[in-house]
Design an enzyme around this catalytic site. Sequence first.
Site, PDB file in Angstrom:
ATOM      1  N   ASP A  54      20.577   2.342  33.856  1.00 13.37           N
ATOM      2  CA  ASP A  54      19.391   2.229  33.016  1.00 13.37           C
ATOM      3  C   ASP A  54      18.768   3.621  32.885  1.00 13.37           C
ATOM      4  O   ASP A  54      18.400   4.235  33.899  1.00 13.37           O
ATOM      5  CB  ASP A  54      18.421   1.253  33.708  1.00 13.37           C
ATOM      6  N   ASP A 112      14.731   2.195  23.133  1.00 17.78           N
ATOM      7  CA  ASP A 112      13.387   2.628  22.721  1.00 17.78           C
ATOM      8  C   ASP A 112      12.320   1.717  23.371  1.00 17.78           C
ATOM      9  O   ASP A 112      11.350   2.196  23.991  1.00 17.78           O
ATOM     10  CB  ASP A 112      13.314   2.543  21.186  1.00 17.78           C
TER      11      ASP A 112
HETATM   12  N1  AR6 Z   1      19.337   2.398  29.373  1.00 16.20           N
HETATM   13  C1  AR6 Z   1      20.422   2.955  28.789  1.00 16.20           C
HETATM   14  N2  AR6 Z   1      20.947   2.521  27.624  1.00 16.20           N
HETATM   15  C2  AR6 Z   1      20.353   1.466  27.032  1.00 16.20           C
HETATM   16  C3  AR6 Z   1      19.209   0.814  27.578  1.00 16.20           C
HETATM   17  C4  AR6 Z   1      18.702   1.334  28.809  1.00 16.20           C
HETATM   18  N3  AR6 Z   1      17.620   0.800  29.389  1.00 16.20           N
HETATM   19  N4  AR6 Z   1      18.865  -0.200  26.745  1.00 16.20           N
HETATM   20  C5  AR6 Z   1      19.759  -0.210  25.735  1.00 16.20           C
HETATM   21  N5  AR6 Z   1      20.663   0.778  25.919  1.00 16.20           N
HETATM   22  P1  AR6 Z   1      19.777   1.070  20.578  1.00 16.20           P
HETATM   23  P2  AR6 Z   1      20.239   2.824  18.266  1.00 16.20           P
HETATM   24  C6  AR6 Z   1      21.809   1.184  25.080  1.00 16.20           C
HETATM   25  O1  AR6 Z   1      19.840  -0.135  19.714  1.00 16.20           O
HETATM   26  O2  AR6 Z   1      21.539   2.159  17.952  1.00 16.20           O
HETATM   27  C7  AR6 Z   1      15.472   0.672  18.254  1.00 16.20           C
HETATM   28  O3  AR6 Z   1      14.796  -0.446  17.787  1.00 16.20           O
HETATM   29  C8  AR6 Z   1      22.422   0.119  24.206  1.00 16.20           C
HETATM   30  O4  AR6 Z   1      23.286  -0.723  24.969  1.00 16.20           O
HETATM   31  O5  AR6 Z   1      18.714   1.124  21.631  1.00 16.20           O
HETATM   32  O6  AR6 Z   1      20.161   4.321  18.191  1.00 16.20           O
HETATM   33  C9  AR6 Z   1      14.873   1.957  17.722  1.00 16.20           C
HETATM   34  O7  AR6 Z   1      13.483   1.864  17.560  1.00 16.20           O
HETATM   35  C10 AR6 Z   1      23.214   0.977  23.224  1.00 16.20           C
HETATM   36  O8  AR6 Z   1      24.465   1.327  23.791  1.00 16.20           O
HETATM   37  O9  AR6 Z   1      19.625   2.435  19.705  1.00 16.20           O
HETATM   38  C11 AR6 Z   1      15.575   2.121  16.419  1.00 16.20           C
HETATM   39  O10 AR6 Z   1      14.996   1.348  15.413  1.00 16.20           O
HETATM   40  C12 AR6 Z   1      22.370   2.256  23.127  1.00 16.20           C
HETATM   41  O11 AR6 Z   1      21.393   2.171  24.177  1.00 16.20           O
HETATM   42  C13 AR6 Z   1      16.959   1.616  16.696  1.00 16.20           C
HETATM   43  O12 AR6 Z   1      16.813   0.659  17.748  1.00 16.20           O
HETATM   44  C14 AR6 Z   1      21.671   2.470  21.810  1.00 16.20           C
HETATM   45  O13 AR6 Z   1      21.202   1.229  21.289  1.00 16.20           O
HETATM   46  C15 AR6 Z   1      17.889   2.695  17.176  1.00 16.20           C
HETATM   47  O14 AR6 Z   1      19.181   2.193  17.253  1.00 16.20           O
END
Ligand code: AR6
Length: 228
Positions: free
Chosen positions: A24, A48
């Site tokens: 995480d 986020d």
């Molecule tokens: N620690 C590490 N990685 C994580 C965590 C965590 N706690 N939680 C999720 N991931 P995403 P994007 C991973 O959707 O595709 C948001 O709403 C997850 O498994 O978070 O860049 C923003 O506000 C995935 O592999 O980001 C934007 O609107 C990775 O983080 C949009 O999502 C990225 O998934 C951005 O989309």
Amino acid sequence: MPEVRCNDMQVNVAGRTLRLVQGDITEQDVDAIVNAANKTLLGGSGVDGAIHRAAGPELLTECKRIRQEVLGGAYVQTAQPVMTNGYRLKARHVIHVVGPICGIDPNPDRLLAAAYRNCLQLAAEAGLKSVAFPSISTGAFGCDVRWASRIALGTIVDFLRGSGDAAGASEKDAAERIERAGMGEAKARDAATSHHGPGGIAEVRMVLFTRADYDVYAEALRAVLAES
Ligand code: AR6
């Protein structure tokens, strides 16, 4: 679970450490964690949301202030990082960056590489020693993890080897970039006149939320190192 496990993959690149961690990102004890943000800078789901929850409401207050006072109400551009404090996180800073939306944004490969490179450059200019990234754009933004892992790790390795060197930029340019990125003017000047460039970053960590993503990044890291 410990923050870094002994079987995490770790390689030395030009004297710096590049580490893959399954875990995480909100728990990482580094100078800055990177947030996969959106153009509003006002939070969302995925990583986020997790970062805003862990950092506390002060983070949203600072993001709102930057949108108003630094960006004049405008959206953040894709791949242009913004730095804030980390508040209740172990990390002192959060670097917010918007990755490309696959299937919508043109040149997603160029934009994703720029997102990683610009975050590293900003961290180096601010004198930070350790930075942790999530897998930008591979959740809600719909990009393929295999594709993204090669771009992410290729860009990080290139940067650590010096081809993304910020040291060529003048201190004034660096101060302006940091000021635009949300630091105060005096702080930005101090940061820009301190030693910067990739020499300053000792560790870059890629934090993968799932074992499956970790395995994809581990394979990509082996491929990137074998190719170069
Ligand atoms: N620690 C590490 N990685 C994580 C965590 C965590 N706690 N939680 C999720 N991931 P995403 P994007 C991973 O959707 O595709 C948001 O709403 C997850 O498994 O978070 O860049 C923003 O506000 C995935 O592999 O980001 C934007 O609107 C990775 O983080 C949009 O999502 C990225 O998934 C951005 O989309």
